[in-house]
Design an enzyme around this catalytic site. Sequence first.
Site, mmCIF file in Angstrom:
data_model
loop_
_atom_site.group_PDB
_atom_site.id
_atom_site.type_symbol
_atom_site.label_atom_id
_atom_site.label_comp_id
_atom_site.label_asym_id
_atom_site.label_seq_id
_atom_site.Cartn_x
_atom_site.Cartn_y
_atom_site.Cartn_z
ATOM 1 N N LYS A 138 28.797 48.155 48.422
ATOM 2 C CA LYS A 138 30.062 48.562 48.006
ATOM 3 C C LYS A 138 30.387 49.518 47.087
ATOM 4 O O LYS A 138 31.862 50.511 47.134
ATOM 5 C CB LYS A 138 30.947 46.593 48.137
ATOM 6 N N THR B 291 35.380 45.036 46.403
ATOM 7 C CA THR B 291 35.071 43.773 45.439
ATOM 8 C C THR B 291 35.221 43.879 44.005
ATOM 9 O O THR B 291 35.041 44.936 43.310
ATOM 10 C CB THR B 291 33.461 43.065 46.247
ATOM 11 N N ASP B 292 35.176 42.991 43.601
ATOM 12 C CA ASP B 292 34.930 42.716 42.029
ATOM 13 C C ASP B 292 33.356 43.007 41.658
ATOM 14 O O ASP B 292 32.674 43.208 40.145
ATOM 15 C CB ASP B 292 35.064 41.436 41.372
ATOM 16 N N GLU B 293 32.741 42.715 42.300
ATOM 17 C CA GLU B 293 31.544 42.523 42.289
ATOM 18 C C GLU B 293 30.500 44.032 41.679
ATOM 19 O O GLU B 293 29.787 44.118 41.195
ATOM 20 C CB GLU B 293 30.354 41.895 43.008
ATOM 21 N N TYR C 299 24.457 44.165 47.624
ATOM 22 C CA TYR C 299 25.780 44.395 48.613
ATOM 23 C C TYR C 299 26.368 44.892 47.851
ATOM 24 O O TYR C 299 27.058 45.012 48.129
ATOM 25 C CB TYR C 299 25.930 42.375 48.511
#
Length: 336
Positions: free
Chosen positions: A154, A124-126, A150
């Site tokens: 990741k 993810t970009d997060e 989260y």
Amino acid sequence: MKILITGGAGFIGSNFIRYWLNKYPNDQIINLDVLTYAGNLENLRDLESNKNYQFIKGDIGDAELVNEVVQKGMDLIVHFAAESHVDRSIMDSSDFIKTNVLGTMVLLDAAKNNGKIRFHHISTDEVFGALTPKDKPFNESTPYAPRSPYSASKAASDHLVRAYFHTHKLPITISNCSNNYGPYQFPEKIIPLFITNLLERKKVPVYGRGKNVRDWIYVDDHNAGIDAVIKKGKIGETYCLGGGQEITNLELTGRIIKLMGQDRTMIEYVADRPGHDLRYAMDYTKAKKELGWEPAMSFDRGLKQTIDWYKAHEAWWRKIKSGEYLEYYKKNYLKR
Ligand code: NAD
Ligand code: TYD
């Protein structure tokens, strides 16, 4: 080609399996999914009679099972399985660490110990943290700075995947993608939650003042990006994928409300998410240059198509919303 998909009963995984078998009908897919609250075999009903598709219920953290499955002669592992909702990770991080970190490690070990199987990791970009309005979008050189449990889980899994490349020469690639939307997305994420609430004539809860920005990508554009990385990506490399479609939550809410013929009195401003990342955006120049990939779906068309899908699949989301999900919804953010 024989492919192990993890988390294929979830939103992106189920769309990916359908995408892949349409495009490569002679490939064989095994879908390993433990069916958490987010896993739903209804998402794959149309594929159950396909002789090249097989479902196995199981946890990616179960090393014995994972080794057994991998020993069925896999050429490729595409790893989607994860706990994926930021709000849930704020309530309780433990499953995020178990699945996203330890589960990824079990899969990597199985890939390493069974002939160094090609491994593609979905991220993810997060992991890059949050942007200010003035910052340039994230790219492959942006330092990692995850801010929610989260995104931290990741980020940890991305580091592990890269570590297995450097340490064990496992042939890996990683794709980091922005926010997805489309059919079969679990109605706890903003777009399906708001569409289904409006279909039920319920208000839509906008966190804070709705100023946060996300970069939306249609799920099959993401799938095409994963396909491009698998087929053309350089081993050991990371590719950023995005929709090139930044919008504030409030603008997004306004568009959904308008497309559904309702008005802004349906908006309810609720307490903000703790540590709410202000802005995500992806620079996908590398994927465009090296893989020839870019998103194809315009946001207006994708959003309309998605609304139509939820209208046409009321039984699918009503069943979810009347179950465990509703308990979670009542207990958590309605109380904030
Ligand atoms: P999802 O929550 O809809 O689906 C996750 C799936 O994984 C479910 O079917 C669940 O049953 C399965 N799963 C969870 N724990 C498992 C375990 N221990 N063993 C086996 N299966 C397990 O998630 P999604 O939105 O489809 O996301 C898929 C992947 O894409 C995730 O890795 C996520 O981090 C990543 N991603 C998502 C987005 C997005 O906008 N949704 C954006 C970028 C990246
Ligand atoms: P979400 O769909 O949970 O994805 P992510 O947190 O991974 O980006 O949330 C997208 C944005 O929408 C995020 O800024 C939080 C906001 N949001 C709301 O305002 N209300 C809601 O009910 C939800 C679920 C999200």
